[in-house]
Design a protein around this motif. Sequence first.
Motif, PDB file in Angstrom:
ATOM      1  N   SER A   1       0.818  -1.216   0.000  1.00 39.18           N
ATOM      2  CA  SER A   1       0.000   0.000   0.000  1.00 39.18           C
ATOM      3  C   SER A   1       0.849   1.262   0.000  1.00 39.18           C
ATOM      4  O   SER A   1       0.363   2.336  -0.347  1.00 39.18           O
ATOM      5  N   GLY A   2       2.108   1.132   0.363  1.00 38.64           N
ATOM      6  CA  GLY A   2       3.029   2.255   0.265  1.00 38.64           C
ATOM      7  C   GLY A   2       3.720   2.298  -1.082  1.00 38.64           C
ATOM      8  O   GLY A   2       4.600   3.137  -1.305  1.00 38.64           O
ATOM      9  N   ALA A   3       3.300   1.398  -1.992  1.00 35.73           N
ATOM     10  CA  ALA A   3       3.857   1.318  -3.350  1.00 35.73           C
ATOM     11  C   ALA A   3       5.373   1.171  -3.320  1.00 35.73           C
ATOM     12  O   ALA A   3       6.057   1.595  -4.250  1.00 35.73           O
ATOM     13  N   PHE A   4       5.885   0.600  -2.221  1.00 32.38           N
ATOM     14  CA  PHE A   4       7.325   0.356  -2.070  1.00 32.38           C
ATOM     15  C   PHE A   4       8.131   1.644  -2.236  1.00 32.38           C
ATOM     16  O   PHE A   4       9.282   1.613  -2.674  1.00 32.38           O
ATOM     17  N   GLY A   5       7.500   2.770  -1.883  1.00 33.45           N
ATOM     18  CA  GLY A   5       8.195   4.055  -1.947  1.00 33.45           C
ATOM     19  C   GLY A   5       8.171   4.723  -3.300  1.00 33.45           C
ATOM     20  O   GLY A   5       8.773   5.796  -3.472  1.00 33.45           O
ATOM     21  N   ALA A   6       7.493   4.143  -4.281  1.00 33.66           N
ATOM     22  CA  ALA A   6       7.474   4.719  -5.634  1.00 33.66           C
ATOM     23  C   ALA A   6       6.802   6.085  -5.646  1.00 33.66           C
ATOM     24  O   ALA A   6       5.781   6.291  -4.984  1.00 33.66           O
ATOM     25  N   PRO A   7       7.338   7.035  -6.415  1.00 32.48           N
ATOM     26  CA  PRO A   7       6.752   8.371  -6.492  1.00 32.48           C
ATOM     27  C   PRO A   7       5.604   8.475  -7.487  1.00 32.48           C
ATOM     28  O   PRO A   7       4.960   9.515  -7.571  1.00 32.48           O
ATOM     29  N   VAL A   8       5.359   7.408  -8.239  1.00 33.59           N
ATOM     30  CA  VAL A   8       4.290   7.412  -9.243  1.00 33.59           C
ATOM     31  C   VAL A   8       3.604   6.049  -9.230  1.00 33.59           C
ATOM     32  O   VAL A   8       4.262   5.020  -9.112  1.00 33.59           O
TER      33      VAL A   8
END
Length: 221
Positions: free
Chosen positions: A121-128
């Motif tokens: 749910s944190g998108a593994f830190g991805a900015p997009v």
Amino acid sequence: MDVYEAVDSRRAVRAFSDEPVPREVLERVLAAATRAPSSGNLQPWHIYVVTGDPLAELKERATARALAGDPGDEREYPMYPTGLTSPYLDRFSAAAAQRYQALGIERDDPDRPMKIAALNSGAFGAPVVLFCYLDRTMGPGQWGDAGMYLQTVMLLLRAEGLHSCPQVMWTMYRKTVSQTVGADGGLVLFCGVSVGFEKEGSPRLRTGRADMTETVSFIGA
């Protein structure tokens, strides 16, 4: 980047840096991806590109659900078929074990599902994150089209020096996602794709693949 190199270097990255991805790069990739195969030229995909404050808020809300032990929204399609048998179950189990090890989560950890959901749910830190939707009237053929489109996107991202991670997990929080992107009830969320630059020093997971002879048969050659 050579096409073979792009295919070989594409993998699901689960640790991204916070370096921003220029919008012009995303536009270039998504414009080129419109040439992906599409039966009948329906081009059934609907893509929402989320970044900046809206993405930060979405991550926060989805992660809060995950950490609270929320089982997620009712699935609109199965992630995997029931009753998987060999060799598919074997491949699934081997890949899962590799993922857990790379993420530092023991398979017998009772909090494993919650921890995995929170990382996702944190998108593994991805900015997009790209969210791919399809019209509910579409059938299996168009879902296949969406898969070919997303593969095209991910290979083009490699050509730009970027990495990605397709995440069906986002369908667990589809209502939260829809509130952010404004998707109407006539669309179904296929998956999200996290996009960014790989975080330096992070463990590099590369799952194995079946030998070509296991999946390919030559007839008449």
